[in-house]
Motif scaffolding. Structure first.
Motif, PDB file in Angstrom:
ATOM      1  N   LYS A   1      -3.288   8.265  -9.468  1.00  0.00           N
ATOM      2  CA  LYS A   1      -3.345   8.029 -10.913  1.00  0.00           C
ATOM      3  C   LYS A   1      -2.613   6.738 -11.273  1.00  0.00           C
ATOM      4  O   LYS A   1      -3.115   5.913 -12.048  1.00  0.00           O
ATOM      5  N   LYS A   2      -1.435   6.551 -10.702  1.00  0.00           N
ATOM      6  CA  LYS A   2      -0.641   5.363 -11.016  1.00  0.00           C
ATOM      7  C   LYS A   2      -1.345   4.089 -10.581  1.00  0.00           C
ATOM      8  O   LYS A   2      -1.358   3.087 -11.312  1.00  0.00           O
ATOM      9  N   GLU A   3      -1.936   4.090  -9.385  1.00  0.00           N
ATOM     10  CA  GLU A   3      -2.633   2.895  -8.908  1.00  0.00           C
ATOM     11  C   GLU A   3      -3.766   2.520  -9.859  1.00  0.00           C
ATOM     12  O   GLU A   3      -3.986   1.343 -10.149  1.00  0.00           O
ATOM     13  N   VAL A  47      -4.133  -1.701 -10.045  1.00  0.00           N
ATOM     14  CA  VAL A  47      -4.068  -2.238  -8.678  1.00  0.00           C
ATOM     15  C   VAL A  47      -4.956  -1.460  -7.705  1.00  0.00           C
ATOM     16  O   VAL A  47      -4.891  -1.678  -6.501  1.00  0.00           O
ATOM     17  N   ALA A  48      -5.779  -0.563  -8.221  1.00  0.00           N
ATOM     18  CA  ALA A  48      -6.590   0.292  -7.356  1.00  0.00           C
ATOM     19  C   ALA A  48      -7.553  -0.502  -6.481  1.00  0.00           C
ATOM     20  O   ALA A  48      -7.900  -0.066  -5.380  1.00  0.00           O
ATOM     21  N   TYR A  49      -7.974  -1.684  -6.954  1.00  0.00           N
ATOM     22  CA  TYR A  49      -8.947  -2.464  -6.182  1.00  0.00           C
ATOM     23  C   TYR A  49      -8.395  -2.930  -4.839  1.00  0.00           C
ATOM     24  O   TYR A  49      -9.149  -3.291  -3.940  1.00  0.00           O
ATOM     25  N   HIS A  50      -7.064  -2.915  -4.693  1.00  0.00           N
ATOM     26  CA  HIS A  50      -6.469  -3.296  -3.408  1.00  0.00           C
ATOM     27  C   HIS A  50      -6.665  -2.207  -2.346  1.00  0.00           C
ATOM     28  O   HIS A  50      -6.568  -2.478  -1.151  1.00  0.00           O
ATOM     29  N   GLU A  79      -8.798   3.533   0.946  1.00  0.00           N
ATOM     30  CA  GLU A  79      -7.815   4.617   0.983  1.00  0.00           C
ATOM     31  C   GLU A  79      -8.025   5.600  -0.173  1.00  0.00           C
ATOM     32  O   GLU A  79      -7.913   6.813   0.000  1.00  0.00           O
ATOM     33  N   ILE A  80      -8.333   5.049  -1.338  1.00  0.00           N
ATOM     34  CA  ILE A  80      -8.548   5.896  -2.512  1.00  0.00           C
ATOM     35  C   ILE A  80      -9.784   6.765  -2.335  1.00  0.00           C
ATOM     36  O   ILE A  80      -9.777   7.953  -2.663  1.00  0.00           O
ATOM     37  N   GLU A  81     -10.848   6.188  -1.792  1.00  0.00           N
ATOM     38  CA  GLU A  81     -12.068   6.967  -1.588  1.00  0.00           C
ATOM     39  C   GLU A  81     -11.827   8.105  -0.603  1.00  0.00           C
ATOM     40  O   GLU A  81     -12.304   9.225  -0.793  1.00  0.00           O
ATOM     41  N   GLU A  82     -11.060   7.831   0.443  1.00  0.00           N
ATOM     42  CA  GLU A  82     -10.754   8.883   1.410  1.00  0.00           C
ATOM     43  C   GLU A  82      -9.907   9.970   0.764  1.00  0.00           C
ATOM     44  O   GLU A  82     -10.110  11.163   1.007  1.00  0.00           O
ATOM     45  N   ASP A 125       0.834  -1.193   0.000  1.00  0.00           N
ATOM     46  CA  ASP A 125       0.000   0.000   0.000  1.00  0.00           C
ATOM     47  C   ASP A 125       0.871   1.246   0.000  1.00  0.00           C
ATOM     48  O   ASP A 125       1.462   1.596   1.012  1.00  0.00           O
ATOM     49  N   ILE A 126       0.963   1.925  -1.133  1.00  0.00           N
ATOM     50  CA  ILE A 126       1.834   3.096  -1.235  1.00  0.00           C
ATOM     51  C   ILE A 126       1.293   4.274  -0.454  1.00  0.00           C
ATOM     52  O   ILE A 126       1.999   5.254  -0.242  1.00  0.00           O
TER      53      ILE A 126
END
Length: 212
Positions: free
Chosen positions: A56-58, A63-66, A70-73, A28-29
């Protein structure tokens, strides 16, 4: 318990306990950067731009589904600064990228944020043209247009025209990114196929993160 880190710290620099993992998931970056309750006014602009770039990179690497929570926040934080107009001083690339990431997730972002890039005659400033990354980002953002929003129709025409002209003078991998986008913008691509293509050129990007 996670090791406390600053809002901009990469996870690759955080010490990890010597334990056996049960699965080899992508790291998790985001680290703790979105759970430290860091005050918005204390986060430097460069750090916020780095966070958006990581997002953007995720998504592009598939790999965004991982990291959905975090992305939504992260998106909610970006939306908050955009929606109240407190973070509108970015350059073309970062404004366009935030707009696209938010719009594609269903956030109601006004396309009027691009008015700052227009001249007194109502057209886009000619000084934007040499900014290839900015023009490419604006082009991708324009595909998130909705019916009746003329500014994004103008944006698409403006960026498409100039990207097609400049692609012959660009070097790889930027030339490949522009050529690919003109043929198949992110909005119209299949996520799995787009991720496979992006992975093939990602390592050649000057800004690539070896964490991936």
């Amino acid at each position: 318990m996670s090791t406390p880190v600053s809002a901009c710290t990469s996870l690759s620099k955080i010490p990890t306990p010597n334990i056996r993992l049960v699965a080899n998931f992508h790291p998790d970056i985001w680290g703790d950067q979105f759970i430290n309750n860091t005050s918005e006014d204390k986060v430097p602009r460069a750090c916020k731009e780095e966070q958006v770039e990581d997002l953007k990179k995720e998504q592009r690497l598939g790999v965004a589904y991982h990291f959905e929570a975090e992305i939504e926040e992260a998106l909610q934080q970006i939306y908050g600064t955009f929606h109240d107009g407190s973070d509108m001083d970015g350059d073309l690339y970062n404004i366009a990228l935030r707009f696209r990431l938010l719009r594609q997730q269903g956030y109601n972002i006004s396309c009027e944020i691009f008015d700052k890039f227009k001249d007194e005659k109502g057209g886009f400033k000619e000084t934007l043209i040499p900014d290839v990354q900015g023009m490419l980002g604006l082009y991708e953002a324009a595909h998130l247009r909705v019916h009746g929003k003329d500014i994004l129709e103008e944006t698409l025409a403006f960026t498409t025209t100039h990207l097609k002209v400049m692609v012959e003078s660009l070097r790889y991998p930027l030339a490949e990114q522009v050529s690919h986008a003109v043929k198949r913008p992110i909005r119209k691509g299949l996520e799995r196929l787009e991720a496979r293509w992006y992975i093939s050129i990602y390592q050649d990007e000057a800004s690539h993160d070896e964490l991936y």
